[in-house]
Design a protein around this motif. Sequence first.
Motif, PDB file in Angstrom:
ATOM      1  N   THR A  37       0.844  -1.186   0.000  1.00 40.90           N
ATOM      2  CA  THR A  37       0.000   0.000   0.000  1.00 40.90           C
ATOM      3  C   THR A  37       0.886   1.245   0.000  1.00 40.90           C
ATOM      4  OG1 THR A  37      -0.090  -0.045   2.425  1.00 40.90           O
ATOM      5  CG2 THR A  37      -1.874  -1.159   1.240  1.00 40.90           C
TER       6      THR A  37
ATOM      7  N   GLU B  80      -5.042   4.549   3.535  1.00 38.74           N
ATOM      8  CA  GLU B  80      -4.028   4.284   2.510  1.00 38.74           C
ATOM      9  C   GLU B  80      -4.699   3.807   1.225  1.00 38.74           C
ATOM     10  OE1 GLU B  80      -0.035   2.486   3.690  1.00 38.74           O
ATOM     11  OE2 GLU B  80      -1.338   1.740   5.288  1.00 38.74           O
TER      12      GLU B  80
ATOM     13  N   ALA C 155      -3.804   1.365  -2.537  1.00 37.78           N
ATOM     14  CA  ALA C 155      -2.882   0.368  -3.085  1.00 37.78           C
ATOM     15  C   ALA C 155      -1.664   1.078  -3.644  1.00 37.78           C
ATOM     16  CB  ALA C 155      -3.571  -0.439  -4.176  1.00 37.78           C
TER      17      ALA C 155
ATOM     18  N   ILE D 295      -8.533  -1.504   2.483  1.00 33.90           N
ATOM     19  CA  ILE D 295      -8.013  -0.606   1.448  1.00 33.90           C
ATOM     20  C   ILE D 295      -8.986  -0.623   0.272  1.00 33.90           C
ATOM     21  CG2 ILE D 295      -6.050  -0.042  -0.016  1.00 33.90           C
ATOM     22  CD1 ILE D 295      -5.481   0.045   3.012  1.00 33.90           C
TER      23      ILE D 295
ATOM     24  N   THR E  86      -4.734  -5.862  -2.347  1.00 32.58           N
ATOM     25  CA  THR E  86      -4.250  -5.646  -0.978  1.00 32.58           C
ATOM     26  C   THR E  86      -4.796  -6.669   0.005  1.00 32.58           C
ATOM     27  OG1 THR E  86      -6.062  -4.094  -0.536  1.00 32.58           O
ATOM     28  CG2 THR E  86      -3.991  -3.170  -1.380  1.00 32.58           C
TER      29      THR E  86
END
Length: 638
Positions: free
Chosen positions: A464, A476, A478, A597, A620
């Motif tokens: 990430t 966050e 990717a 994510i 992720t």
Amino acid sequence: MRLLPSFVALALGLLVSADPLLSPYRVHERRGHIPVGWSYDRKHDSTAAIPLRFALKQNNIDAIGDYLMAVSQPESEGYGKHWSAGEVFRKFSPSTESIGAVLAWLEENGFDSSRAKLTRNRGWIEVQATVEEAERLLQTEYHVYGHETGQEHVACDSYHLPEHVQSHVDFVTPTVHFDAKISKRSGSGSPDGTARSVGQPGHGTSPKTTGEIQTLLNQLESCDKQITPICLRALYGLVYEPLAASKNSYGIVEYTPQAYLQSDLDMFHSNFSQGLVGVAPEMVSIDGGYAQTQYTGFEYNGESDLDLEYAMNLVTAAQPITLYQAGDMVEGASFNNFLDAIDGTYCTFEGGDDPTQDAIYPDPYGGGYEGPEDCGTAKPTNVISTSYSYNEADLTPFYTARQCAEYAKLGLMGVTVLYSSGDYGVAGNGGYCLTPNGTYSLNGTIFNPSFPGTCPYITSVGATQVNPGSTVYDPEGACEQVIYSGGGFSNYFAMPDYQKTAVEYYLTNYYPQYPPNIWNASGTSRGFPDIAANGANYVVAIDGTFNLVYGTSCSSPVSGAILTMVNDARLAVGKSPIGFINPTIYSSSFAGVFNDITMGGNQGCGTAGYTAVPGWDPVTGLGTPNFPKLIAKWLLLP
């Protein structure tokens, strides 16, 4: 979970058995292409020696997933009741029938008992043969292949076994695999990199860099530009001082010529962790591995410096780090070398050396490590992180299945095994994708998954980033800076039970809109990665300067450090280490303990790749670790 042998048989398309009395020869393994960087050189000399190794089928291996789930699934009565090495050996040791069948076949073909040797763990039969004898025995032809760096390798395109022997053998080396180099190298040891960059698994998986840092930033508001330890502690809530360090352990795996420099560790720690200045990892040498200092530069020091600087900082000076340094400067090493040393059941039961010569060690050509092959000599740590990988298509289904089963054995013994998922999105190492005829190409369109990332018995770690302009308090995304988080679906391994609910939810709600001929759209294959952590803009001391570094090479050791601290908390209250974590982290009781994510993707192969979405995704995984939630949940388990 009984997926390995059945799926391998499916992948190979084995022919229906004929009359056993005739025992016709059948193709056992076939390689579809020559790996990137290699090319055909010449026919091998018929009088040259080849150290053949036959990997014997193991007992009860079809049920290894069930045994592993029994000690890894949080609802199981056996959760955390890990096996001893002896229990693993007794359960999976090859049968007397398999040993007898292979030895008898070898004797029929001129290899009597003085030439055919059974290793002490009963897992391998080894024979020294000439090329002519090996070609006759396996109905094949051996060639010498050259690498663009000057390395040489002996291999064949395919090989055959009698039908009555096939069921007793996983695979034979050296044959179709390009995981190890067994012939004399030309120009090895030259400082221009000849024969240096292919001396470890997965040439092309090293971290990436944008170069030297001019101004060092170490504030939380700058984490979108430079990641330092305080950024990671803030992102994942890692505020913890070890309580049971003497009972705990964390291992980092490196493959020579990659090696750390103590001066780099000290430079990093003097800025970020004063208590670690002068502290070195506890190195375990495997097959002549050592922290070489003859060759330096990002290519040689970047990976190891990165792994150790962050692993050591995050677990603090109170927790020693073990460095498994595999392979010497001449021969290098493969994952099998590491498994030989770390898992006594894979090579020599209950420790000690097996001083027989195999395909790599002792170096039969001179100039390399000439001691006995390290087998069962290295004690496994509670958590092991490796930032190297192959492409799944580099290796055969039989070969990957055998290695994957060894990771399951480590899980049975309470070891957490982490592997980085790759840095090229849905493409393979170096950005290469597959073509319809099975070869590699930078212009290929078929997704190229990594290995061991696709093995269902390891935890695959994606990457990430703190998005530009964001802070550690924002979600966050990717990783899309310099690298793309490796992820996708296996072409070899079936979907494990622990993952079905999460992956089926993804496929039902966010089905990728790509033709089924460029990815495994069956809905029944292993998805990866499992989790993720930051992999962009790391500040790393390399050869006396600070550099910005990127890759899942960053996210795997960071995840391992966090899980090591979870182990510390459990060990401090008298509980077992967490071992194989996948059945636990995918369980409903762990829902919400990872930071989901939902931004970014992992482009490759001429596509946008997959997209990060709510829940698990092949970019992720389940998300990034939330240490306070993870430690609270794991402390509630028995």
